[in-house]
Motif scaffolding. Structure first.
Motif, PDB file in Angstrom:
ATOM      1  N   LEU A  29      -1.550  11.066 -13.260  1.00 47.56           N
ATOM      2  CA  LEU A  29      -2.123  10.809 -11.954  1.00 47.56           C
ATOM      3  C   LEU A  29      -1.673  11.923 -11.013  1.00 47.56           C
ATOM      4  CD1 LEU A  29      -1.370   6.979 -11.683  1.00 47.56           C
ATOM      5  CD2 LEU A  29      -3.421   8.066 -12.592  1.00 47.56           C
ATOM      6  N   VAL A  30      -2.482  12.196 -10.004  1.00 46.54           N
ATOM      7  CA  VAL A  30      -2.259  13.366  -9.157  1.00 46.54           C
ATOM      8  C   VAL A  30      -1.774  12.924  -7.776  1.00 46.54           C
ATOM      9  CG1 VAL A  30      -3.309  15.421  -8.149  1.00 46.54           C
ATOM     10  CG2 VAL A  30      -4.023  14.637 -10.417  1.00 46.54           C
ATOM     11  N   PRO A  31      -0.480  13.000  -7.498  1.00 47.39           N
ATOM     12  CA  PRO A  31       0.042  12.655  -6.167  1.00 47.39           C
ATOM     13  C   PRO A  31      -0.428  13.655  -5.114  1.00 47.39           C
ATOM     14  CG  PRO A  31       1.786  12.644  -7.844  1.00 47.39           C
ATOM     15  CD  PRO A  31       0.593  13.327  -8.455  1.00 47.39           C
ATOM     16  N   VAL A  32      -0.220  13.305  -3.864  1.00 46.42           N
ATOM     17  CA  VAL A  32      -0.705  14.176  -2.788  1.00 46.42           C
ATOM     18  C   VAL A  32       0.097  15.472  -2.697  1.00 46.42           C
ATOM     19  CG1 VAL A  32      -1.624  12.267  -1.422  1.00 46.42           C
ATOM     20  CG2 VAL A  32       0.749  12.972  -1.087  1.00 46.42           C
ATOM     21  N   ASP A  33       1.314  15.511  -3.268  1.00 47.83           N
ATOM     22  CA  ASP A  33       2.102  16.747  -3.227  1.00 47.83           C
ATOM     23  C   ASP A  33       2.044  17.508  -4.549  1.00 47.83           C
ATOM     24  OD1 ASP A  33       3.524  14.895  -4.680  1.00 47.83           O
ATOM     25  OD2 ASP A  33       5.448  15.251  -3.688  1.00 47.83           O
ATOM     26  N   HIS A  34       1.013  17.255  -5.345  1.00 50.61           N
ATOM     27  CA  HIS A  34       0.888  17.891  -6.657  1.00 50.61           C
ATOM     28  C   HIS A  34       0.902  19.409  -6.558  1.00 50.61           C
ATOM     29  CE1 HIS A  34      -1.873  19.539  -9.844  1.00 50.61           C
ATOM     30  NE2 HIS A  34      -0.985  18.940 -10.600  1.00 50.61           N
ATOM     31  N   GLY A  65       7.268   9.048  -4.081  1.00 50.05           N
ATOM     32  CA  GLY A  65       6.833   7.812  -3.435  1.00 50.05           C
ATOM     33  C   GLY A  65       6.116   6.887  -4.399  1.00 50.05           C
ATOM     34  N   MET A  66       5.210   7.469  -5.229  1.00 53.51           N
ATOM     35  CA  MET A  66       4.524   6.659  -6.240  1.00 53.51           C
ATOM     36  C   MET A  66       5.507   6.082  -7.238  1.00 53.51           C
ATOM     37  SD  MET A  66       1.133   9.051  -6.916  1.00 53.51           S
ATOM     38  CE  MET A  66       0.845   8.257  -8.488  1.00 53.51           C
ATOM     39  N   ALA A  67       6.427   6.917  -7.719  1.00 54.25           N
ATOM     40  CA  ALA A  67       7.395   6.451  -8.712  1.00 54.25           C
ATOM     41  C   ALA A  67       8.274   5.346  -8.144  1.00 54.25           C
ATOM     42  CB  ALA A  67       8.246   7.619  -9.202  1.00 54.25           C
ATOM     43  N   ASP A  68       8.726   5.511  -6.898  1.00 60.92           N
ATOM     44  CA  ASP A  68       9.582   4.498  -6.281  1.00 60.92           C
ATOM     45  C   ASP A  68       8.817   3.189  -6.069  1.00 60.92           C
ATOM     46  OD1 ASP A  68      11.638   6.305  -6.249  1.00 60.92           O
ATOM     47  OD2 ASP A  68      11.456   6.800  -4.109  1.00 60.92           O
ATOM     48  N   ALA A  69       7.560   3.284  -5.654  1.00 59.79           N
ATOM     49  CA  ALA A  69       6.767   2.080  -5.403  1.00 59.79           C
ATOM     50  C   ALA A  69       6.552   1.289  -6.692  1.00 59.79           C
ATOM     51  CB  ALA A  69       5.430   2.457  -4.770  1.00 59.79           C
ATOM     52  N   LEU A  70       6.268   1.977  -7.788  1.00 58.93           N
ATOM     53  CA  LEU A  70       6.070   1.295  -9.063  1.00 58.93           C
ATOM     54  C   LEU A  70       7.376   0.703  -9.583  1.00 58.93           C
ATOM     55  CD1 LEU A  70       3.589   3.873 -10.551  1.00 58.93           C
ATOM     56  CD2 LEU A  70       3.126   1.420 -10.377  1.00 58.93           C
ATOM     57  N   THR A  71       8.468   1.428  -9.421  1.00 62.94           N
ATOM     58  CA  THR A  71       9.765   0.909  -9.856  1.00 62.94           C
ATOM     59  C   THR A  71      10.147  -0.331  -9.055  1.00 62.94           C
ATOM     60  OG1 THR A  71      10.516   3.102 -10.540  1.00 62.94           O
ATOM     61  CG2 THR A  71      12.212   1.451 -10.123  1.00 62.94           C
ATOM     62  N   THR A  72       9.919  -0.297  -7.747  1.00 59.57           N
ATOM     63  CA  THR A  72      10.228  -1.454  -6.907  1.00 59.57           C
ATOM     64  C   THR A  72       9.387  -2.658  -7.308  1.00 59.57           C
ATOM     65  OG1 THR A  72      10.836  -0.024  -5.060  1.00 59.57           O
ATOM     66  CG2 THR A  72      10.278  -2.308  -4.535  1.00 59.57           C
ATOM     67  N   LEU A  73       8.118  -2.431  -7.596  1.00 57.22           N
ATOM     68  CA  LEU A  73       7.259  -3.526  -8.051  1.00 57.22           C
ATOM     69  C   LEU A  73       7.828  -4.160  -9.314  1.00 57.22           C
ATOM     70  CD1 LEU A  73       4.502  -5.055  -7.768  1.00 57.22           C
ATOM     71  CD2 LEU A  73       3.576  -3.348  -9.356  1.00 57.22           C
ATOM     72  N   ALA A  74       8.230  -3.336 -10.272  1.00 60.51           N
ATOM     73  CA  ALA A  74       8.802  -3.866 -11.509  1.00 60.51           C
ATOM     74  C   ALA A  74      10.098  -4.613 -11.239  1.00 60.51           C
ATOM     75  CB  ALA A  74       9.037  -2.731 -12.503  1.00 60.51           C
ATOM     76  N   VAL A 117       0.852  -1.186   0.000  1.00 64.57           N
ATOM     77  CA  VAL A 117       0.000   0.000   0.000  1.00 64.57           C
ATOM     78  C   VAL A 117       0.889   1.238   0.000  1.00 64.57           C
ATOM     79  CG1 VAL A 117      -1.712   1.332   1.268  1.00 64.57           C
ATOM     80  CG2 VAL A 117      -1.908  -1.170   1.146  1.00 64.57           C
ATOM     81  N   CYS A 118       0.587   2.146  -0.918  1.00 69.55           N
ATOM     82  CA  CYS A 118       1.279   3.429  -1.007  1.00 69.55           C
ATOM     83  C   CYS A 118       0.217   4.510  -0.804  1.00 69.55           C
ATOM     84  CB  CYS A 118       1.978   3.557  -2.362  1.00 69.55           C
ATOM     85  SG  CYS A 118       2.781   5.147  -2.661  1.00 69.55           S
ATOM     86  N   ALA A 119       0.158   5.083   0.364  1.00 71.43           N
ATOM     87  CA  ALA A 119      -0.907   6.045   0.688  1.00 71.43           C
ATOM     88  C   ALA A 119      -0.356   7.126   1.612  1.00 71.43           C
ATOM     89  CB  ALA A 119      -2.089   5.329   1.332  1.00 71.43           C
ATOM     90  N   ASP A 120      -1.239   8.088   1.915  1.00 73.08           N
ATOM     91  CA  ASP A 120      -0.879   9.225   2.777  1.00 73.08           C
ATOM     92  C   ASP A 120       0.364   9.923   2.224  1.00 73.08           C
ATOM     93  OD1 ASP A 120      -3.026   8.788   4.596  1.00 73.08           O
ATOM     94  OD2 ASP A 120      -1.889   7.153   5.493  1.00 73.08           O
ATOM     95  N   SER A 121       1.318  10.239   3.072  1.00 70.38           N
ATOM     96  CA  SER A 121       2.481  11.002   2.607  1.00 70.38           C
ATOM     97  C   SER A 121       3.344  10.203   1.635  1.00 70.38           C
ATOM     98  CB  SER A 121       3.329  11.434   3.806  1.00 70.38           C
ATOM     99  OG  SER A 121       3.804  10.297   4.519  1.00 70.38           O
ATOM    100  N   GLU A 122       3.245   8.870   1.651  1.00 62.36           N
ATOM    101  CA  GLU A 122       4.018   8.044   0.721  1.00 62.36           C
ATOM    102  C   GLU A 122       3.512   8.178  -0.711  1.00 62.36           C
ATOM    103  OE1 GLU A 122       3.838   4.085   2.140  1.00 62.36           O
ATOM    104  OE2 GLU A 122       5.055   4.463   3.934  1.00 62.36           O
ATOM    105  N   ALA A 123       2.299   8.707  -0.888  1.00 61.67           N
ATOM    106  CA  ALA A 123       1.700   8.813  -2.217  1.00 61.67           C
ATOM    107  C   ALA A 123       2.024  10.145  -2.881  1.00 61.67           C
ATOM    108  CB  ALA A 123       0.195   8.616  -2.142  1.00 61.67           C
ATOM    109  N   GLY A 124       3.163  10.738  -2.513  1.00 65.45           N
ATOM    110  CA  GLY A 124       3.674  11.864  -3.284  1.00 65.45           C
ATOM    111  C   GLY A 124       4.281  11.365  -4.583  1.00 65.45           C
ATOM    112  N   TYR A 125       4.733  12.296  -5.413  1.00 63.31           N
ATOM    113  CA  TYR A 125       5.251  11.899  -6.730  1.00 63.31           C
ATOM    114  C   TYR A 125       6.387  10.895  -6.614  1.00 63.31           C
ATOM    115  CZ  TYR A 125       7.852  11.907 -11.043  1.00 63.31           C
ATOM    116  OH  TYR A 125       8.529  11.484 -12.160  1.00 63.31           O
TER     117      TYR A 125
END
Length: 641
Positions: free
Chosen positions: A98-103, A49-58, A39-47
């Motif tokens: 997509l719109v991160p929380v720190d957009h 954080g989202m990019a790192d989470a997707l890269t790690t998944l790959a 789960v990537c949510a709250d402050s982790e769902a900034g730009y």
């Protein structure tokens, strides 16, 4: 094999249900055997954080894994000011992201939006490792109007953030593929020009998806069949929020399995009358027989009944009342199946014995085929070659390589006949669509339109010439593009592209938006269409020679561009395809179909039928000249087969 999921929840700009969306999807996926759920949510769902989470998944995905990427939050389609486009050649007219929380903290040097091109690229990385990938996006965008519908809300994303850095990143990524990977199943909240809603608890699309998965628990129901059930769960609450399933949507959920399935036609009820919307396009006419299917719902068992088409109203097929009473409104997921139709095609049988008798029995129950004594007048002929059934065209060319799995030693005559008839029905469907022309009655769209097809003059040149009627001898690997324009800014028009390929299969080339892509106002009107112009073009489409078709002679290819004044899901026209290489590619960048495709708040108060125009181009295709190089999928182009 591991079942992995990344759930991203970006609760920003006054959204309130995102965390509930993520929690619901976490329960749904865990219940279906997913053991690695991040789960990537709250402050982790900034730009970042989202990019790192997707890269790690790959990075951590392994061959054979099942992967789900889920996003809940805002999506944005941000117009790029003309001055910026002039400063950076090759820049797009819109940024899609997509719109991160720190957009809101974006600066001229640091654009914090996760671009469509970035999501496309990371998903393409994943599908190079495993083909079992599903992307679910429940998002809205900044271009919508805020409407108050009794508590349903959508909040527009502010568009005052600086775009220069995002534009530069988009242009840099444009050197790679822009189109969605054809192996990704894409489940999207709704279409391009609409609105996405959540209530105080969570998004309606996520709720509908979870309910549909539960409705069909334990049953082999593919995404393409499940998506109407999701719509039915949503529309009683907010009508015409229209979810879509793109990519290889014939798969069963979270697998690579593609079950055999009939051509399921939409079923609707209006003013007490049952109808098949767009029935003419599905080959229905007066006196044809159909079977109505009402899925099981709670304590009620599945109900079926046969009835007859009594009339055609514009393009809709009006049905006689069945012998048993049907509830109103119809249960979610109801549909119609053809039993016997007037557009039947002859098949010649050139074999004897148990297989021939099984084949005749299958033909007798087929709604679209019958046996013909004269081979010259037949759609196709069935013969035996070295103990293997073979289906050939009028020139004696096989439609497919021999299927060794269906020889006399490994399958019953009935199973072999069923496989052959399934192929014949696919070919017959394509032949029916090849004959589709502009209607001459009330179903004709009364709008002046011009359309053209262009063919690339040399491979990779990006220089196109106009395709002329009667042009022959295109070669597999050639690219074409189609476009349409008209002075119809005040009309709401939608476009579909269908290809009846050299394999006989029908491909909905615009598979990413199966209910139609809306024509938009021309960015720079020209003398041909004027100031009120609406336009659309497909971009390059490669003619592809499937691996299961013998390269022993030229084959017919047809391209149909259909323009209509209503949305209508044409995905039932496309036969399920088991060969993974045969899955059609999508047409536009990933967020064309999702992030700027959000939920529509307009109410459908009438049962007005589709009015349409058809532009049809025919040619023949020569076998490919096999040369080393990048594949279509690696170049990120779409395919026509």
């Amino acid at each position: 094999m591991t079942k992995r999921a990344l759930l991203i929840g970006a609760q920003s700009y006054d959204l309130t249900g995102v965390h509930a969306d993520v929690a619901l999807m976490e329960r749904v996926l865990a219940d279906r055997g997913f053991t690695d759920i991040r789960v990537c949510a709250d402050s982790e769902a900034g730009y970042h954080g989202m990019a790192d989470a997707l890269t790690t998944l790959a990075d951590e995905t392994k061959e054979g894994d099942a992967v789900v990427v889920y996003y809940s939050g805002h999506g944005s389609l941000l117009p790029v000011p003309p001055a910026h486009r002039g400063d950076l050649p090759g820049s797009p007219h819109h940024l899609q992201y997509l719109v991160p929380v720190d957009h809101r903290h974006s600066t001229a040097d640091d654009f914090r939006g996760y671009l469509a091109e970035e999501l496309t690229a990371v998903l393409r990385r994943v599908t190079k490792i495993t083909r079992n990938v599903t992307c679910v996006l429940d998002c809205c965008h900044s271009g919508g109007m805020v409407r108050d519908m009794g508590g349903w809300r959508i909040k527009s994303v502010p568009s005052e953030v600086p775009v220069a850095a995002g534009l530069a990143r988009s242009v840099e990524l444009a050197t790679g593929p822009r189109y969605p990977d054809p192996h990704v199943v894409r489940l999207v909240a709704c279409q391009r020009h609409g609105f996405a809603y959540e209530d105080d608890r969570q998004g309606l699309f996520t709720t509908g998806l979870a309910k549909a998965l539960e409705d069909f628990r334990g049953r082999p129901v593919p995404w393409s069949v499940m998506i109407p059930r999701i719509r039915d769960h949503i529309q009683p609450r907010v009508v015409l929020q229209r979810p879509e399933a793109g990519g290889p949507s014939g798969r069963l959920p979270f697998t690579l399995d593609v079950p055999d399935q009939p051509e399921r036609m939409p079923l609707a009820s209006h003013d007490g009358r049952l109808r098949v919307p767009g029935g003419v396009l599905f080959g229905l006419g007066a006196m044809d027989r159909v079977r109505l299917v009402l899925p099981a719902d709670g304590s009620r068992a599945e109900t079926t009944a046969e009835t007859e088409v009594v009339a055609i109203e514009v393009t809709d097929a009006l049905l006689d009342a069945p012998a048993i009473p049907f509830p109103s409104p119809l249960p979610a997921g109801s549909y119609a199946l053809a039993v016997r139709v007037h557009t039947r095609h002859p098949v010649h049988i050139e074999t004897r014995g148990a297989f021939a008798e099984a084949l005749r029995a299958r033909l007798a129950s087929s709604p679209r085929l019958f046996e013909a004594a004269d081979a010259d007048k037949a759609l196709a002929s069935v013969r035996m070659r070295n103990g293997v059934a073979e289906v050939v065209d009028g020139n004696g060319l096989p439609y497919r390589h021999p299927d060794k799995a269906l020889d006399s030693g490994s399958a019953t005559p009935s199973a072999r006949a069923g496989k052959v008839v399934a192929l014949l029905e696919t070919i017959a469907r394509g032949e029916r669509l090849r004959e589709l022309t502009d209607p001459e009655d009330l179903s004709r769209l009364n709008v002046e339109l011009t359309a053209r097809m262009e063919v690339e003059t040399a491979p990779g040149s990006c220089v196109y010439r106009t395709f002329l009627t009667g042009d022959e001898g295109l070669r597999a690997g050639c690219r074409y593009r189609v476009s349409v324009a008209g002075n119809a800014r005040h009309h709401e028009l939608y476009v579909w592209v269908l290809g009846v390929g050299l394999s006989g299969r029908t491909t909905l080339v615009t598979h990413d938006q199966p209910s139609g892509i809306r024509l938009e106002s021309a960015a720079a009107p020209d003398a041909d269409v004027g100031a009120d112009a609406v336009t659309w073009d497909s971009g390059p489409v490669e003619i592809w020679w499937p691996d299961d078709v013998p390269a022993n002679g030229s084959r017919p290819e047809s391209v149909l561009l259909l323009v209509g004044d209503r949305q209508l899901d044409l995905s039932p026209l496309v036969a399920a395809v088991r060969n993974v290489r045969s899955e059609p590619a999508a047409l536009s960048a990933l967020l064309d179909e999702v992030c700027d495709g959000v939920r529509d708040s307009r109410r459908n108060a009438t049962a007005e039928a589709l009015r349409y125009r058809v532009f049809n181009w025919r040619t023949t295709v020569e076998p490919p000249q096999r040369q080393p190089g990048a594949t279509t999928e690696e170049r990120g182009e779409r395919k026509s087969q």
